[in-house]
Each structure stands twice: as C-alpha cells, then as structure tokens.
Design an enzyme around this catalytic site. Structure first.
Site, mmCIF file in Angstrom:
data_model
loop_
_atom_site.group_PDB
_atom_site.id
_atom_site.type_symbol
_atom_site.label_atom_id
_atom_site.label_comp_id
_atom_site.label_asym_id
_atom_site.label_seq_id
_atom_site.Cartn_x
_atom_site.Cartn_y
_atom_site.Cartn_z
ATOM 1 N N ARG A 76 0.840 -1.212 0.000
ATOM 2 C CA ARG A 76 0.000 0.000 0.000
ATOM 3 C C ARG A 76 0.870 1.254 0.000
ATOM 4 O O ARG A 76 0.530 2.255 -0.608
ATOM 5 C CB ARG A 76 -0.951 -0.032 1.203
ATOM 6 C CG ARG A 76 -2.077 0.975 1.080
ATOM 7 C CD ARG A 76 -3.145 0.758 2.125
ATOM 8 N NE ARG A 76 -2.606 0.835 3.476
ATOM 9 C CZ ARG A 76 -3.283 0.492 4.567
ATOM 10 N NH1 ARG A 76 -4.521 0.049 4.478
ATOM 11 N NH2 ARG A 76 -2.742 0.593 5.759
ATOM 12 N N LYS A 178 -2.879 6.267 1.419
ATOM 13 C CA LYS A 178 -2.721 6.775 2.785
ATOM 14 C C LYS A 178 -1.858 8.045 2.748
ATOM 15 O O LYS A 178 -0.690 8.040 3.136
ATOM 16 C CB LYS A 178 -2.094 5.682 3.660
ATOM 17 C CG LYS A 178 -2.669 5.684 5.063
ATOM 18 C CD LYS A 178 -2.418 4.372 5.745
ATOM 19 C CE LYS A 178 -2.510 4.476 7.244
ATOM 20 N NZ LYS A 178 -3.746 5.010 7.770
ATOM 21 N N GLU A 214 -16.452 5.675 4.411
ATOM 22 C CA GLU A 214 -15.734 5.170 5.590
ATOM 23 C C GLU A 214 -15.663 6.291 6.614
ATOM 24 O O GLU A 214 -16.222 7.372 6.400
ATOM 25 C CB GLU A 214 -14.342 4.681 5.196
ATOM 26 C CG GLU A 214 -13.422 5.757 4.650
ATOM 27 C CD GLU A 214 -11.991 5.264 4.436
ATOM 28 O OE1 GLU A 214 -11.527 4.399 5.190
ATOM 29 O OE2 GLU A 214 -11.326 5.771 3.520
HETATM 30 N N1 PLP Z 1 -9.425 3.906 6.621
HETATM 31 C C1 PLP Z 1 -8.652 4.909 7.008
HETATM 32 C C2 PLP Z 1 -9.014 6.270 6.562
HETATM 33 C C3 PLP Z 1 -7.523 4.663 7.809
HETATM 34 O O1 PLP Z 1 -6.749 5.664 8.201
HETATM 35 C C4 PLP Z 1 -7.233 3.341 8.201
HETATM 36 C C5 PLP Z 1 -6.049 3.054 8.993
HETATM 37 O O2 PLP Z 1 -5.051 2.608 8.533
HETATM 38 C C6 PLP Z 1 -8.072 2.321 7.783
HETATM 39 C C7 PLP Z 1 -9.166 2.629 6.993
HETATM 40 C C8 PLP Z 1 -7.802 0.911 8.168
HETATM 41 O O3 PLP Z 1 -6.785 0.358 7.406
HETATM 42 P P1 PLP Z 1 -5.887 -0.827 7.976
HETATM 43 O O4 PLP Z 1 -6.839 -1.907 8.350
HETATM 44 O O5 PLP Z 1 -5.028 -1.207 6.849
HETATM 45 O O6 PLP Z 1 -5.168 -0.274 9.137
HETATM 46 C C1 COI Z 2 -4.248 2.960 11.554
HETATM 47 O O1 COI Z 2 -5.248 2.316 11.877
HETATM 48 O O2 COI Z 2 -3.118 2.451 11.532
HETATM 49 C C2 COI Z 2 -4.327 4.345 11.135
HETATM 50 O O3 COI Z 2 -3.418 4.802 10.500
HETATM 51 C C3 COI Z 2 -5.499 5.148 11.480
HETATM 52 C C4 COI Z 2 -5.111 6.446 12.066
HETATM 53 C C5 COI Z 2 -6.331 7.284 12.103
HETATM 54 C C6 COI Z 2 -4.523 6.300 13.420
#
Ligand code: PLP
Ligand code: COI
Length: 335
Positions: A76, A178, A214
């Site tokens: 990612r 991200k 989301e």
């Molecule tokens: N959506 C957003 C906007 C996020 O910042 C995060 C955090 O990483 C997620 C979803 C969840 O992603 P992940 O499960 O890869 O941490």
């Molecule tokens: C995560 O879940 O790792 C994120 O980056 C989310 C953030 C809002 C802390």
C-alpha cells in the site's frame, strides 16, 4: 493496576531513516535522533507531499514477537508513493526496516495480554525546497515506533457516529491511498464531531453524497438480519488490511455471505450491527449513526458489541495471536 495505554505518541529510543537523493535511496539506518531539520520551503510543508502507513508489533502467548501482514502495508505504501509522485521503498526493504525498528525497541513492546502493542509509523516526506507547485526531488523515509493501547476507549464503549456534511475524498482523488492530506481534510470535521458529542464521522461519496464510504480513520462494516457481512466498496476509501482480512475470515471461517458493494445511506436502517475496522480500531462497535435529524441504532450486547462482529473480532484476534491457525503468511515473526 497500571493504567491502560492510550493511542498516543510516546518516544522510543530508535527509529529508521533513509534519504533519497540523486535518484537513489541511501542505505537506511537506525538513529536515536527523533527530530527532522527541513527547509522552510520543503515540499512536505508547502504542498503536503507525504504518505504513511500504520502497523502493530505485539507478543504472542509463546512470547514470539510478530506483526500482521506487513507485506500489505509495504504494497500500500508503494501505491501511495506512486500516486504522490514519491519514490517507492522496495517491499523487502520496507519489511526489513520495520523489523529493525521493532527489534531495536523490543523492550517497549507491551506484554502479551495487556491489550497494548508497539505501533509502527512508516512515513515519507518530500524535502526539496519548492515554491512552484511540483514534486520534491529529495525525500526522507522514516519509521518510528510508539507503544499504544486501543484507538477508541478502554474498556470498549460502543461508538456514536454521525454522517458528516463535509467531504473527505474526491471520486478520482486520493481517498484510496494513505496520504497525510486526507487526514488534514478530516481535522475540522473531527473536532466539530467531538464538540457535538459524536465519536467519529462517517463520510459519504462526495460526488452524489448518497453512498457510505468510511470514517476518518477506519473502514466500516455492517451485518444484516440474515447474517450477511456488508461493507462498502469504493475507489475513494482506503483498502484496509483489517477489512480485507475480516472479509476473508467471515467467508472462510464463519461461512458467511459477504457483500462488498456500494451502500446507500438509506440502507442504514436495514442493518442490525455496525462496526469500524482498522489497525488502530481493530473492530470497534458502533451503537448509533446520526443522519439529518434521525438516529439509527444498532444492536449491542452486554460487552458492547453486536454478536456477529464480536465473533469476528475474536476470530481476527485469535488468528493474530496465533491461538488458531490463520491463512499462511498472515502472522509474520520478527527474529
Ligand atoms: N481507513 C482509514 C481512513 C484509515 O486511516 C485506516 C487506517 O489505517 C483504515 C481505513 C484501516 O486500514 P488498515 O486496516 O489497513 O489499518
Ligand atoms: C491505523 O489504523 O493504523 C491508522 O493509520 C489510522 C489512524 C487514524 C490512526
């Protein structure tokens, strides 16, 4: 008893740093220097050329130090870099660098069973001074580590969300990566939500403002009356590693039907359970979503969860903790 850790920055001794100059990355190394010196006109400061990742290292019952699917964080980060015109870090280098930071800060990994973990924050910034709008030529890649607890409150308190009037990501914008700028977009809205008594914002698609996307920091999950897991599919939401894992667990372990599709905001009333998922959020239960004068409520049991999402959370955590066997390669040992 010790107070539970919060999800907040606390400095650990070592971080990893590597510099991109003259078209190549330097050999990365650990440093104790937690500061960055930049030109006042650095591209990251003027035009927000930055992206990041988030993953956790933790201890299993056997005392192994592991992290969860770091290969997907590496992938990612590569797609974030490409969209932000930044030079990607090689996947193997990314994983090796994470391992180095975890090993170097091993003493800061919370004990098994404490509910805490060592959160890693890999990130990249454009450091070249710019005035015209253009990408940086030089970059800094860093990974720091911070011991953390749950993102939302401990003990679990089901969340009250609202549908946000402001937008987070444009249809062909950067919601699917991200990038720090996505989070800058959400700061006004999160402060406003908290001031009005809500825990988080649910964003709609910004083109039609009718489909659920989301929240500011997590993907969203729903369960229907007939036990289906439903979660939004959209190019402008972050492809959450936790959500992709949960979808697979729901299908393969619980034999649930899963729908990844557009979800109209009017469908909210049809769902019986709701939760947020992410590295930081794990699965956090949602009790209500407020939308235009109406509050939609979801089922929560005495533990604060919907029954199905609670089962999924336990399964996910059991796989992460190696209490049960997960798909091959999901739990990555740090040696
Ligand atoms: N959506 C957003 C906007 C996020 O910042 C995060 C955090 O990483 C997620 C979803 C969840 O992603 P992940 O499960 O890869 O941490
Ligand atoms: C995560 O879940 O790792 C994120 O980056 C989310 C953030 C809002 C802390």
């Amino acid at each position: 008893m010790d107070k539970p850790l919060k999800f907040a920055y606390s400095k650990t001794p070592y971080r990893y740093v590597s510099y991109f100059k003259d078209g190549k990355w330097s050999k990365g190394e650990l440093t104790t220097n937690d500061t960055i010196t930049l030109s006042e006109s650095a591209c990251v400061l003027q035009y927000a050329q930055t992206c990041f990742e988030g993953l956790k290292a933790y201890k299993t019952k056997e005392g192994k130090i592991v992290c969860f699917r770091p290969d997907l964080n590496a992938e990612r980060m590569i797609s974030s870099c490409e969209r932000m015109k930044m030079p990607p870090i090689d996947k193997e280098e990314f994983i090796k660098a994470c391992m180095k930071v975890i090993k170097a800060n091993e003493n800061y990994i919370p004990e098994f069973g404490s509910g805490g973990s060592l959160y890693l924050r890999p990130f990249m910034i454009g450091t070249t001074p710019v005035l015209g709008v253009k990408p940086s030529l030089e970059f800094e890649f860093r990974i720091f580590a911070s011991p953390v607890g749950a993102y939302f409150s401990t003990p679990v308190k089901p969340l009250n969300l609202r549908i946000c009037d402001l937008d987070r990501a444009a249809p062909n914008g950067t919601g699917g990566i991200k990038a720090g700028l996505n989070y800058a977009m959400s700061l006004y809205a999160i402060v406003d939500a908290h001031e009005k008594g809500f825990d988080e914002n649910v964003y709609l698609d910004s083109a039609s403002r009718t489909y659920i996307e989301e929240t500011g920091g997590a993907n969203i999950l729903f369960v229907t009356k007939d036990n289906k897991l439903v979660t939004p599919s959209s190019p402008s939401i972050l492809p959450s590693i936790t959500r992709r894992s949960i979808v697979q667990i729901a299908r393969d372990y619980l034999h649930m039907e899963v729908e990844e599709r557009r979800i109209h905001v009017d469908e909210l009333e049809n769902f019986v359970e709701c939760g947020l998922c992410g590295t930081a959020a794990v699965i956090s239960p949602v009790k209500t979503i407020y939308n235009q004068g109406k509050t939609i409520s979801f089922e929560v049991n005495e533990n604060g969860f919907g029954n199905v999402l609670e089962k999924l959370r336990h399964l996910l955590m059991d796989i992460q903790q190696e209490n049960i066997e997960g798909p091959s390669g999901w739990v990555f040992e740090i040696k």
